[in-house]
Design a protein around this motif. Structure first.
Motif, short mmCIF file in Angstrom:
data_model
loop_
_atom_site.label_atom_id
_atom_site.label_comp_id
_atom_site.label_asym_id
_atom_site.label_seq_id
_atom_site.Cartn_x
_atom_site.Cartn_y
_atom_site.Cartn_z
N PHE A 107 0.79 -1.23 0.00
CA PHE A 107 0.00 0.00 0.00
C PHE A 107 0.82 1.28 0.00
CE2 PHE A 107 1.14 -0.61 4.36
CZ PHE A 107 1.11 0.63 4.97
N HIS A 108 2.09 1.20 0.33
CA HIS A 108 2.88 2.38 0.69
C HIS A 108 4.30 2.16 0.19
CE1 HIS A 108 4.95 4.67 4.18
NE2 HIS A 108 4.41 5.59 3.40
N ALA A 109 4.80 3.12 -0.60
CA ALA A 109 6.11 2.92 -1.23
C ALA A 109 7.23 2.66 -0.22
CB ALA A 109 6.44 4.11 -2.12
N PRO A 110 7.39 3.46 0.85
CA PRO A 110 8.49 3.15 1.78
C PRO A 110 8.34 1.79 2.46
CG PRO A 110 7.74 5.41 2.08
CD PRO A 110 6.76 4.75 1.16
N ASP A 116 0.47 0.62 -9.72
CA ASP A 116 -0.62 1.59 -9.72
C ASP A 116 -0.23 2.66 -8.70
OD1 ASP A 116 -2.89 3.11 -9.43
OD2 ASP A 116 -4.26 1.43 -9.71
N TYR A 117 0.37 3.73 -9.21
CA TYR A 117 0.94 4.74 -8.32
C TYR A 117 -0.12 5.62 -7.66
CZ TYR A 117 5.39 3.52 -10.58
OH TYR A 117 6.50 2.86 -11.06
N THR A 118 -1.37 5.54 -8.13
CA THR A 118 -2.41 6.37 -7.52
C THR A 118 -2.58 6.04 -6.04
OG1 THR A 118 -4.27 4.86 -8.01
CG2 THR A 118 -3.64 6.45 -9.72
N HIS A 119 -2.40 4.79 -5.67
CA HIS A 119 -2.58 4.39 -4.28
C HIS A 119 -1.48 4.98 -3.39
CE1 HIS A 119 -5.86 1.71 -5.29
NE2 HIS A 119 -5.13 1.30 -6.32
N PHE A 120 -0.25 4.99 -3.89
CA PHE A 120 0.83 5.62 -3.14
C PHE A 120 0.52 7.10 -2.88
CE2 PHE A 120 4.26 2.60 -5.10
CZ PHE A 120 3.88 1.60 -4.23
N CYS A 121 0.00 7.78 -3.91
CA CYS A 121 -0.30 9.21 -3.76
C CYS A 121 -1.36 9.44 -2.69
CB CYS A 121 -0.76 9.80 -5.09
SG CYS A 121 0.52 9.86 -6.36
N THR A 122 -2.41 8.63 -2.73
CA THR A 122 -3.50 8.81 -1.78
C THR A 122 -3.03 8.50 -0.36
OG1 THR A 122 -5.09 8.21 -3.50
CG2 THR A 122 -5.86 8.13 -1.24
N VAL A 123 -2.29 7.43 -0.19
CA VAL A 123 -1.80 7.07 1.15
C VAL A 123 -0.86 8.14 1.68
CG1 VAL A 123 -0.36 5.42 2.41
CG2 VAL A 123 -2.12 4.59 0.85
N SER A 124 0.00 8.68 0.82
CA SER A 124 0.98 9.68 1.26
C SER A 124 0.43 11.11 1.22
CB SER A 124 2.23 9.61 0.38
OG SER A 124 2.91 8.40 0.55
N GLU A 125 -0.77 11.28 0.66
CA GLU A 125 -1.34 12.61 0.47
C GLU A 125 -0.35 13.55 -0.21
OE1 GLU A 125 -4.83 13.70 3.42
OE2 GLU A 125 -2.94 13.54 4.53
N SER A 126 0.22 13.05 -1.30
CA SER A 126 1.23 13.84 -2.00
C SER A 126 1.37 13.31 -3.42
CB SER A 126 2.59 13.74 -1.28
OG SER A 126 3.16 12.45 -1.49
N LEU A 127 2.09 14.06 -4.22
CA LEU A 127 2.53 13.55 -5.53
C LEU A 127 3.92 12.93 -5.41
CD1 LEU A 127 1.21 16.14 -8.16
CD2 LEU A 127 0.40 13.82 -7.68
N GLU A 149 11.02 9.87 -5.11
CA GLU A 149 11.44 9.51 -6.46
C GLU A 149 12.42 8.33 -6.47
OE1 GLU A 149 10.03 13.71 -6.44
OE2 GLU A 149 11.48 12.57 -5.23
N GLU A 150 13.33 8.31 -5.49
CA GLU A 150 14.28 7.20 -5.43
C GLU A 150 13.57 5.87 -5.17
OE1 GLU A 150 18.31 5.73 -3.03
OE2 GLU A 150 17.46 7.72 -2.63
N LEU A 151 12.50 5.91 -4.37
CA LEU A 151 11.74 4.69 -4.11
C LEU A 151 11.10 4.18 -5.41
CD1 LEU A 151 9.98 5.63 -0.75
CD2 LEU A 151 12.14 4.41 -1.10
#
Length: 282
Positions: free
Chosen positions: A141-144, A161-172, A177-179
């Motif tokens: 659910f979360h890139a880190p 599906d990067y949309t989920h990372f954005c929503t979980v992190s509340e960010s773009l 980027e390194e992740l």
């Protein structure tokens, strides 16, 4: 690199199997991605229609989704049993690969590892690849948080599906980027949808107010395809995956969707065909 565009069944549930596959072909897609319903009539008809289609069009892609309905309070053992049974059922349909929603965000690291290991055992036994979608509610659910699993399973394959990372992190994903560069080598399939800080789907990616988001996601996908091309991958499958309500925002009271899912997904496919034409992705 050859890009193949796959149509989601999500949002097309009102059609019979034959109607859905006919519609997909008429729209010029290269395959389908589907979470098969438990309805035995649909399942049997889909199997028959897909078999006939693949005899005339051998390159038509079939991506099966392994999505298990949630059961409140379900134990890890019970989840693994249902997960394994679902994979076995899908194997009988001989998909190109399976996109799995694996584990839970609230499972421990070791319990999620058990789920990933069970998918690997299934793949060894069946010869069918299992790719794990980066999705809210799953281990991914979360890139880190995903980094620990990539270290534990360096051979793991993902559906990005990067949309989920954005929503979980509340960010773009500023600062992440390194992740994304560490995730990219593991990606074997892409879901092309535009999300934002507060949700996994904008109402219409064609609207000017979402231009910055469209550019951001397109750039991430370009970077991903560049990595996969450098790895020697000859073909990448992409599902334009804007969904119906509740992913598609709706007007209050009438609940009318604010966009046409079918039209938007076709637009997204054509957008990607334009921006990723050779030699932009070699």
């Amino acid at each position: 690199m050859n890009l193949q565009y796959v149509c989601p069944h999500w949002g097309q549930e009102a059609f019979s199997a034959a109607q859905f596959l006919d519609r997909v072909q008429a729209a010029g897609y290269d395959g389908v991605e589907i979470n098969l319903p438990e309805d035995p009539i649909f399942l049997n008809n889909f199997r028959r229609e897909l078999g006939a289609l693949r005899r005339t069009t051998p390159d038509f892609r079939f991506i099966a989704q392994c999505i298990i309905d949630p059961v409140p309070g379900e134990s890890v053992v019970d989840f693994l049993i249902r997960y394994g049974k679902k994979l076995d059922i899908l194997a009988e349909l001989n998909p190109d690969f399976i996109n799995a929603h694996t584990g839970k965000d609230y499972f421990s690291f070791s319990d999620n590892c058990r789920a990933i290991e069970s998918a690997a055992v299934f793949s060894d036994k069946s010869g069918i690849r299992v790719l794990h979608e980066t999705h809210r509610g799953r281990f991914s659910f979360h890139a880190p948080t995903l980094m620990g699993y990539l270290q534990r399973f360096p051979e793991i394959e993902l559906v990005a599906d990067y949309t989920h990372f954005c929503t979980v992190s509340e960010s773009l994903l500023q600062g992440q980027e390194e992740l994304l560069s560490l995730i990219a080598p593991h990606v074997g399939h892409l879901h092309a949808r535009i999300g934002f800080e507060q949700g996994p789907q904008v109402n219409d990616p064609r609207a000017p107010e979402w231009a910055t988001y469209l550019d951001r996601f397109t750039g991430w996908w370009r970077d991903l395809l560049t990595v996969k091309s450098a790895q020697g991958l000859g073909t990448m499958t992409i599902t334009p995956e804007f969904g119906p309500a509740p992913y598609m925002p709706a007007l209050p009271y009438t609940l009318q969707p604010t966009g046409d899912q079918w039209v938007i997904n076709q637009w997204m496919r054509e957008h990607l065909r334009t921006v990723f034409m050779p030699p932009s992705i070699s």
